[in-house]
Scaffold this motif. Sequence first.
Motif, PDB file in Angstrom:
ATOM      1  N   TYR A  20      -3.228   3.326   0.208  1.00  0.00           N
ATOM      2  CA  TYR A  20      -4.799   1.596   0.238  1.00  0.00           C
ATOM      3  C   TYR A  20      -5.720   1.737  -0.270  1.00  0.00           C
ATOM      4  N   HIS A  21      -6.623   2.490   0.026  1.00  0.00           N
ATOM      5  CA  HIS A  21      -7.596   3.788  -1.316  1.00  0.00           C
ATOM      6  C   HIS A  21      -6.884   3.060  -2.491  1.00  0.00           C
ATOM      7  N   GLN A  22      -5.946   3.344  -3.501  1.00  0.00           N
ATOM      8  CA  GLN A  22      -5.831   3.524  -4.812  1.00  0.00           C
ATOM      9  C   GLN A  22      -5.677   2.864  -4.845  1.00  0.00           C
ATOM     10  N   VAL A  23      -4.779   1.939  -4.384  1.00  0.00           N
ATOM     11  CA  VAL A  23      -4.964   0.215  -4.485  1.00  0.00           C
ATOM     12  C   VAL A  23      -5.454  -0.607  -4.951  1.00  0.00           C
ATOM     13  N   MET A  24      -6.347  -0.541  -3.874  1.00  0.00           N
ATOM     14  CA  MET A  24      -7.385  -1.223  -3.262  1.00  0.00           C
ATOM     15  C   MET A  24      -8.753  -1.088  -4.496  1.00  0.00           C
ATOM     16  N   ALA A  25      -8.762   0.327  -5.025  1.00  0.00           N
ATOM     17  CA  ALA A  25      -9.815   0.472  -5.959  1.00  0.00           C
ATOM     18  C   ALA A  25      -9.508   0.097  -7.628  1.00  0.00           C
TER      19      ALA A  25
END
Length: 80
Positions: A20-25
């Motif tokens: 999730y954090h990777q995609v949001m970044a």
Amino acid sequence: MAQGIDFDGTPIPSAKLELYHQVMALEANRQRSGVSNTMRSRIVRIGAKHIAQDELNQKLIDAGFAPLKEKEITFFYGGK
């Protein structure tokens, strides 16, 4: 979510949270097409769940947005 806790209070598995954090970044770094386009996209995506096709189309037009596109009708309304 930022704290790794789901809405029901259970912990979110770290692999899911990391993805999730990777995609949001990636999304945060994406070039934007403009606030108006983003607004319209969100209105269509969410509105299609709650508002009939003809009504949503008219509301978009009345608000000064482009009407529903054929691909949106097919995707959100199944081509009905």
